[in-house]
Write an enzyme that holds these catalytic residues in place. Structure first.
Site, mmCIF file in Angstrom:
data_model
loop_
_atom_site.group_PDB
_atom_site.id
_atom_site.type_symbol
_atom_site.label_atom_id
_atom_site.label_comp_id
_atom_site.label_asym_id
_atom_site.label_seq_id
_atom_site.Cartn_x
_atom_site.Cartn_y
_atom_site.Cartn_z
ATOM 1 N N CYS A 168 14.285 -0.198 -8.876
ATOM 2 C CA CYS A 168 13.487 -0.232 -7.660
ATOM 3 C C CYS A 168 12.578 -1.450 -7.656
ATOM 4 O O CYS A 168 12.438 -2.127 -6.638
ATOM 5 C CB CYS A 168 12.656 1.041 -7.543
ATOM 6 N N ASP A 179 -4.069 3.432 -6.808
ATOM 7 C CA ASP A 179 -3.942 2.148 -7.491
ATOM 8 C C ASP A 179 -3.762 0.986 -6.518
ATOM 9 O O ASP A 179 -4.457 -0.030 -6.613
ATOM 10 C CB ASP A 179 -2.773 2.181 -8.482
ATOM 11 N N CYS A 187 10.366 7.005 -8.023
ATOM 12 C CA CYS A 187 9.582 6.263 -7.069
ATOM 13 C C CYS A 187 10.178 6.413 -5.676
ATOM 14 O O CYS A 187 11.362 6.154 -5.480
ATOM 15 C CB CYS A 187 9.604 4.800 -7.497
ATOM 16 N N LEU A 210 0.861 -1.186 0.000
ATOM 17 C CA LEU A 210 0.000 0.000 0.000
ATOM 18 C C LEU A 210 0.898 1.236 0.000
ATOM 19 O O LEU A 210 1.685 1.442 0.918
ATOM 20 C CB LEU A 210 -0.866 0.020 1.255
#
Length: 390
Positions: free
Chosen positions: A100, A13, A200, A8
């Site tokens: 990542c 999304d 990210c 999460l």
RNA sequence: UGACCUAUGGUGUAAUGGCAGCACAGCAGAUUUUGGUUCUGUUAGUCUAGGUUCGAGUCCUGGUAGGUCAA
């Protein structure tokens, strides 16, 4: 009941992904990963990190699932950020988000999830997984997301069969507007949150500022290469795939100095902004950088020949097959579809496997083929393999 | 030293004596889970001191700066 740990993030999304998994009858555990604290170079002053945890918590509570936090900052720094600095230092342009996924989300995070007793990990990526049987072996296919506008399979282009085996992508079959609608119908706090951008976990940064933590600024020349340098005489022949795939090397004497920059490693091929050189009828674009001599080479205009190349080479040790069973043998050739950056429409290309690496010859010349970036090859909507461009 | 030419945003350039415009750069926003691209918006200028004129970037004179030729 099978247990899924969902990453999460605090975005819409992964929130909807978590919900869908519950609907499908999984036991769902939420795990938030904290990978970055530093705000150096961050464009937006507001601290996004704490906010993300709060949203993730709210969603977990609403969906009635246990919520955990794992701190992977150390690993993220070592396996993603250090790689980034090292690549830029060597004059290449890395893709931290591909790393990542390979190194963190589907490795460190996956381990953390397994420690929580997970059978699978899930993310909010827009892509799909399919299981087929190849000669008695379970084989996983990585497919593009159904939403052509959001397909994120490219970012997962370095995943292995082992990683894919444990992965679930619940939103891959949906369109982004459908995901938002589900979130809003459920009253999830993340329904209206803006899509994340930038690196990210790090966020949208001013890259030169970010890089200057490790890479020193040093002044050098910006040299404009005139179009006249490219004659049809020294152009590689159509069948000469090796020459067509080789990066063009420029010398300072090939052009004239038009300005100065603060460090060649802060620039990337195809870049327009940040050169600080004006007065030309058409904009200047970076066509090459040389960190050894600290020179940035530029060409004028969108159609400058230095911006385009017909082919590229992925060296042997950089070739990754998502589908090892489809691996090319030395000497083999195949027609596939290739993209060299996120969201680029797939391009028709011929792949030629040789001992030194995989040559990719495009049907149309490609703009801004950049060393350090990933080329990913597809058969229709299935990602077959990928590798770093030399 | 003499003659001639030029001087407009950060840069390159437009404007029959009548609202100083364009491009590039810069900045801001949009798009984008990499870098980059793209789109939209926007900041900013007549070298200087006088003069002619209803009105001067434009015409005249001096100055300053740069360039070309001559010596």
């Amino acid at each position: 009941m099978q247990r899924v740990v969902v990453g999460l993030s605090g975005g819409v999304d992964s929130s909807v992904a978590a919900y869908l998994l519950k609907q499908q009858g999984f036991e769902v555990v939420a795990l938030f990963m904290k990978n970055w604290h530093d705000k150096t170079g961050l464009l937006k002053a507001e601290c996004p990190f704490d906010e993300d945890v709060d949203f993730a918590k709210m969603v977990a509570r609403k969906l009635e699932m246990p919520f955990h936090i794992v701190d992977l900052s150390e690993q993220y720094r070592k396996r993603v950020v250090d790689y980034m600095f090292s690549e830029y230092q060597q004059g290449r342009t890395p893709n931290p988000d591909v790393l990542c996924n390979r190194e963190i989300k589907f490795d460190e995070f996956l381990k953390a999830a397994l420690a929580l007793g997970a059978d699978f990990v899930a993310t909010g990526h827009y892509c799909r997984k399919e299981v087929i049987n190849v000669n008695g072996d379970e084989t996983y296919r990585l497919l593009a997301g159904v939403d052509p506008n959001k397909d994120q399979s490219y970012f997962l282009c370095q995943l292995s069969q082992q990683q894919l085996a444990k992965a679930l992508f619940p939103v891959g079959g949906l369109l982004k507007p459908e995901v938002r609608e589900i979130a809003s119908l459920l009253g999830l706090a993340t329904a209206e949150r803006k899509d994340s951008q930038g690196i990210c976990f790090v966020g949208k940064v001013d890259l030169p500022v970010f890089l200057q933590q490790k890479l020193a600024a040093k002044k050098g020349s910006i040299i404009e290469i005139p179009t006249s340098r490219y004659s049809t005489l020294n152009a590689p022949a159509e069948g000469d795939f090796k020459a067509l795939s080789a990066p063009v090397k420029y010398k300072p004497t090939d052009g004239k100095i038009v300005g100065t920059h603060n460090g060649a490693h802060f620039f990337t091929i195809g870049q327009r902004k940040g050169l600080n050189v004006g007065g030309t009828p058409e904009p200047l674009f970076v066509i090459d950088t040389d960190v050894e001599s600290n020179v940035v080479y530029v060409g004028q205009g969108q159609e400058h020949p230095g911006l385009f190349r017909k082919g590229l080479l992925v060296p042997t040790d950089q070739i990754h097959w998502v589908r090892p069973d489809l691996q090319l043998e030395n000497g083999q050739t195949i027609e596939l579809l290739v993209r060299i950056r996120y969201r680029q429409p797939l391009q028709a290309a011929t792949l030629i496997m040789k001992t030194e690496g995989l040559y990719i010859l495009f049907a149309e010349p490609q703009r801004g083929i950049t060393p350090g970036q990933f080329a990913a090859w597809y058969a229709n909507d299935e990602l077959i393999g990928s590798g770093v461009i030399l």
